[in-house]
Scaffold this motif. Sequence first.
Motif, mmCIF file in Angstrom:
data_model
loop_
_atom_site.group_PDB
_atom_site.id
_atom_site.type_symbol
_atom_site.label_atom_id
_atom_site.label_comp_id
_atom_site.label_asym_id
_atom_site.label_seq_id
_atom_site.Cartn_x
_atom_site.Cartn_y
_atom_site.Cartn_z
ATOM 1 N N ILE A 124 39.795 36.928 58.033
ATOM 2 C CA ILE A 124 38.889 38.415 57.437
ATOM 3 C C ILE A 124 40.025 39.253 56.873
ATOM 4 N N PHE A 125 40.527 39.835 57.242
ATOM 5 C CA PHE A 125 41.538 40.766 57.176
ATOM 6 C C PHE A 125 42.148 40.435 55.439
ATOM 7 N N PHE A 126 42.525 39.435 54.877
ATOM 8 C CA PHE A 126 43.063 39.093 54.063
ATOM 9 C C PHE A 126 41.637 39.112 52.981
ATOM 10 N N GLY A 127 40.806 38.708 53.583
ATOM 11 C CA GLY A 127 39.479 38.169 52.495
ATOM 12 C C GLY A 127 39.170 39.302 52.668
ATOM 13 N N ILE A 128 38.774 40.379 53.181
ATOM 14 C CA ILE A 128 38.183 41.644 52.540
ATOM 15 C C ILE A 128 39.133 42.947 52.211
ATOM 16 N N SER A 129 40.853 42.014 52.133
ATOM 17 C CA SER A 129 41.555 42.612 51.322
ATOM 18 C C SER A 129 41.726 42.787 49.594
ATOM 19 N N LEU A 130 41.374 41.045 50.208
ATOM 20 C CA LEU A 130 40.854 40.371 48.054
ATOM 21 C C LEU A 130 39.872 40.654 47.605
ATOM 22 N N LEU A 131 38.387 41.154 48.411
ATOM 23 C CA LEU A 131 37.741 41.866 47.928
ATOM 24 C C LEU A 131 38.314 43.304 46.990
ATOM 25 N N PHE A 132 38.569 43.789 48.095
ATOM 26 C CA PHE A 132 38.873 45.491 47.689
ATOM 27 C C PHE A 132 40.037 45.449 45.965
ATOM 28 N N PHE A 133 40.660 44.342 46.594
ATOM 29 C CA PHE A 133 41.629 44.072 45.191
ATOM 30 C C PHE A 133 40.325 43.893 44.108
ATOM 31 N N SER A 134 39.790 42.887 43.940
ATOM 32 C CA SER A 134 39.284 42.290 42.509
ATOM 33 C C SER A 134 37.944 44.209 42.329
ATOM 34 N N VAL A 135 37.638 44.660 43.344
ATOM 35 C CA VAL A 135 36.922 45.930 42.744
ATOM 36 C C VAL A 135 37.387 47.201 42.630
ATOM 37 N N SER A 136 38.865 47.219 42.819
ATOM 38 C CA SER A 136 39.433 48.429 42.955
ATOM 39 C C SER A 136 40.922 48.040 41.571
ATOM 40 N N ALA A 137 40.511 47.062 41.159
ATOM 41 C CA ALA A 137 41.030 46.994 39.432
ATOM 42 C C ALA A 137 40.334 47.738 38.424
ATOM 43 N N PHE A 138 38.832 48.172 38.885
ATOM 44 C CA PHE A 138 37.654 48.345 37.770
ATOM 45 C C PHE A 138 38.081 49.416 38.176
ATOM 46 N N PHE A 139 38.154 50.205 39.028
ATOM 47 C CA PHE A 139 38.357 51.980 39.604
ATOM 48 C C PHE A 139 39.916 52.512 38.864
ATOM 49 N N MET A 140 40.947 51.637 38.419
ATOM 50 C CA MET A 140 41.971 51.976 38.416
ATOM 51 C C MET A 140 42.010 52.735 37.008
ATOM 52 N N TYR A 141 41.124 52.318 35.642
ATOM 53 C CA TYR A 141 40.605 52.651 34.271
ATOM 54 C C TYR A 141 40.048 53.434 33.880
ATOM 55 N N THR A 142 40.010 54.193 32.890
ATOM 56 C CA THR A 142 39.197 55.039 32.793
ATOM 57 C C THR A 142 37.470 54.323 32.040
ATOM 58 N N LYS A 143 36.705 54.855 32.289
ATOM 59 C CA LYS A 143 34.818 54.230 31.842
ATOM 60 C C LYS A 143 35.423 54.047 30.465
ATOM 61 N N VAL A 147 41.418 48.986 27.441
ATOM 62 C CA VAL A 147 41.720 48.026 29.061
ATOM 63 C C VAL A 147 40.627 47.156 29.490
ATOM 64 N N LEU A 148 39.773 48.023 30.573
ATOM 65 C CA LEU A 148 38.502 47.954 31.415
ATOM 66 C C LEU A 148 37.414 47.052 30.588
ATOM 67 N N ARG A 149 36.963 47.150 29.354
ATOM 68 C CA ARG A 149 36.252 46.329 28.877
ATOM 69 C C ARG A 149 36.329 44.920 28.478
ATOM 70 N N LYS A 150 38.226 44.869 28.283
ATOM 71 C CA LYS A 150 38.643 43.786 28.007
ATOM 72 C C LYS A 150 38.850 42.966 29.153
ATOM 73 N N GLY A 151 39.351 43.997 30.585
ATOM 74 C CA GLY A 151 38.564 42.926 32.206
ATOM 75 C C GLY A 151 37.847 42.600 32.134
ATOM 76 N N VAL A 152 36.904 43.487 32.655
ATOM 77 C CA VAL A 152 35.240 43.251 32.739
ATOM 78 C C VAL A 152 35.384 41.363 31.473
#
Length: 168
Positions: A124-143, A147-152
């Motif tokens: 459960i911890f690992f799954g929640i952590s991976l979910l955080f990873f996938s979501v937080s990656a989009f908050f690391m760059y300005t809108k 890089v953010l646009r290509k990442g999306v």
Amino acid sequence: MSKISKTFRVYHRYLGFFLAGIMTIYALSGTIMIFRTTDFLKQDKVTEREIGANVPAEELGGKLFIRNLEVLEEDANTITFQQGSYDKTSGVATYTVKELPFVFKKLESLHKATTNSPLYFLNIFFGISLLFFSVSAFFMYTKTNKVLRKGVYVAIAGLVFAAIIVFI
């Protein structure tokens, strides 16, 4: 860079370092699980088990937890099958099973954890952590960052690819 972007970067970075070992273990155990229907890395282990006297041949596979047990020969005292034999009078079955070595067997148990196992908290911890990873990656760059646009676009491609693989 906004305060929220900096915060997500810090959490993303340190959680990434923390999870590096866990991800390595999950990667190894997941790869091993792919070969679970083969004899890859498995070793022969002779097992002796008492299951009771006079068990009918039809019930033997269920009692020994051997799928598709095929009886080769049966006489008054013994049932012989591909993996071994069963003595009807003593109720003892002696047979060979193929098992992963101890370390790999423990790694495999990560993927088989249920709520009856303390390992499920790690899952459960690992799954929640991976979910955080996938979501937080989009908050690391300005809108406005390219890089953010290509990442999306790459994330959408990964989502579509996974959906195609799952449903085909």
